[in-house]
Scaffold this motif. Sequence first.
Motif, short mmCIF file in Angstrom:
data_model
loop_
_atom_site.label_atom_id
_atom_site.label_comp_id
_atom_site.label_asym_id
_atom_site.label_seq_id
_atom_site.Cartn_x
_atom_site.Cartn_y
_atom_site.Cartn_z
N LEU A 160 9.06 2.93 -1.37
CA LEU A 160 8.97 2.02 -2.51
C LEU A 160 7.66 1.26 -2.50
O LEU A 160 7.01 1.09 -3.53
CB LEU A 160 10.16 1.05 -2.51
CG LEU A 160 10.25 0.08 -3.66
CD1 LEU A 160 10.39 0.85 -4.97
CD2 LEU A 160 11.43 -0.86 -3.47
N VAL A 161 7.23 0.82 -1.32
CA VAL A 161 5.98 0.07 -1.21
C VAL A 161 4.78 0.99 -1.48
O VAL A 161 3.86 0.62 -2.20
CB VAL A 161 5.86 -0.59 0.19
CG1 VAL A 161 4.47 -1.14 0.43
CG2 VAL A 161 6.90 -1.70 0.34
N ILE A 162 4.81 2.19 -0.91
CA ILE A 162 3.66 3.09 -1.03
C ILE A 162 3.57 3.69 -2.44
O ILE A 162 2.51 3.69 -3.06
CB ILE A 162 3.73 4.21 0.03
CG1 ILE A 162 3.54 3.60 1.42
CG2 ILE A 162 2.70 5.28 -0.24
CD1 ILE A 162 3.81 4.55 2.56
N LEU A 163 4.70 4.22 -2.95
CA LEU A 163 4.66 4.91 -4.24
C LEU A 163 4.82 3.96 -5.43
O LEU A 163 4.32 4.24 -6.51
CB LEU A 163 5.76 5.97 -4.30
CG LEU A 163 5.62 7.14 -3.34
CD1 LEU A 163 6.84 8.04 -3.42
CD2 LEU A 163 4.36 7.92 -3.63
N GLY A 164 5.55 2.91 -5.21
CA GLY A 164 5.81 1.99 -6.31
C GLY A 164 7.04 2.41 -7.09
O GLY A 164 7.50 3.55 -6.99
N PRO A 165 7.58 1.49 -7.88
CA PRO A 165 8.81 1.79 -8.60
C PRO A 165 8.63 2.81 -9.73
O PRO A 165 9.61 3.42 -10.18
CB PRO A 165 9.24 0.43 -9.17
CG PRO A 165 8.02 -0.40 -9.17
CD PRO A 165 7.15 0.11 -8.07
N GLU A 166 7.41 3.05 -10.19
CA GLU A 166 7.20 4.02 -11.28
C GLU A 166 7.30 5.46 -10.78
O GLU A 166 7.87 6.32 -11.45
CB GLU A 166 5.82 3.84 -11.94
CG GLU A 166 5.48 2.44 -12.38
CD GLU A 166 4.83 1.64 -11.27
OE1 GLU A 166 4.07 2.21 -10.46
OE2 GLU A 166 5.12 0.44 -11.19
N ARG A 167 6.70 5.73 -9.63
CA ARG A 167 6.62 7.11 -9.14
C ARG A 167 7.74 7.48 -8.18
O ARG A 167 7.92 8.66 -7.88
CB ARG A 167 5.27 7.34 -8.47
CG ARG A 167 4.13 7.31 -9.46
CD ARG A 167 2.84 7.62 -8.78
NE ARG A 167 2.48 6.46 -7.95
CZ ARG A 167 1.40 6.38 -7.23
NH1 ARG A 167 0.56 7.39 -7.20
NH2 ARG A 167 1.13 5.31 -6.52
N LEU A 168 8.50 6.50 -7.69
CA LEU A 168 9.54 6.78 -6.70
C LEU A 168 10.64 7.71 -7.23
O LEU A 168 11.01 8.67 -6.54
CB LEU A 168 10.14 5.48 -6.16
CG LEU A 168 11.14 5.64 -5.01
CD1 LEU A 168 10.46 6.29 -3.81
CD2 LEU A 168 11.72 4.29 -4.63
N PRO A 169 11.18 7.49 -8.44
CA PRO A 169 12.24 8.41 -8.91
C PRO A 169 11.77 9.86 -9.04
O PRO A 169 12.51 10.79 -8.69
CB PRO A 169 12.63 7.84 -10.28
CG PRO A 169 12.23 6.41 -10.21
CD PRO A 169 11.02 6.36 -9.34
N SER A 170 10.57 10.07 -9.53
CA SER A 170 10.09 11.46 -9.65
C SER A 170 9.83 12.07 -8.28
O SER A 170 10.05 13.27 -8.08
CB SER A 170 8.83 11.51 -10.51
OG SER A 170 7.79 10.79 -9.90
N ALA A 171 9.40 11.27 -7.32
CA ALA A 171 9.19 11.77 -5.96
C ALA A 171 10.53 12.16 -5.33
O ALA A 171 10.63 13.19 -4.65
CB ALA A 171 8.49 10.73 -5.11
N ILE A 172 11.55 11.36 -5.57
CA ILE A 172 12.88 11.68 -5.03
C ILE A 172 13.41 12.95 -5.68
O ILE A 172 13.96 13.83 -4.99
CB ILE A 172 13.85 10.50 -5.26
CG1 ILE A 172 13.46 9.33 -4.35
CG2 ILE A 172 15.29 10.92 -4.97
CD1 ILE A 172 14.24 8.07 -4.61
#
Length: 100
Positions: A17-29
């Motif tokens: 969450l800290v590294i990717l941020g809340p915008e990119r975290l769902p797509s990364a998951i």
Amino acid sequence: MFDIGFWELLVIGVMALVILGPERLPSAIRSTMKVVRGVKQTANGFKNEVEEQLRIHELHENLRKAEEKGFSELDPDLQSSVDELKEAAASVQQPYKKDN
């Protein structure tokens, strides 16, 4: 296989969450889960193929043993294998029979 507990997953999640941020975290998951699903499907396909090859090898061995005994006085295990092979041969020949 991996000994990852709740706290380790929590630390990984916070770091992501800290590294990717809340915008990119769902797509990364989502992309990670897609990769994991693909690996699982590949592993299951490989496992099924190996099991099928082992079953075929066992049928061939049982057929060889039955041939050695002359197809008479077979063990129930050997007889079931021979019957299964006969059914498979009959099902292969079925489409090629001519209707009169």
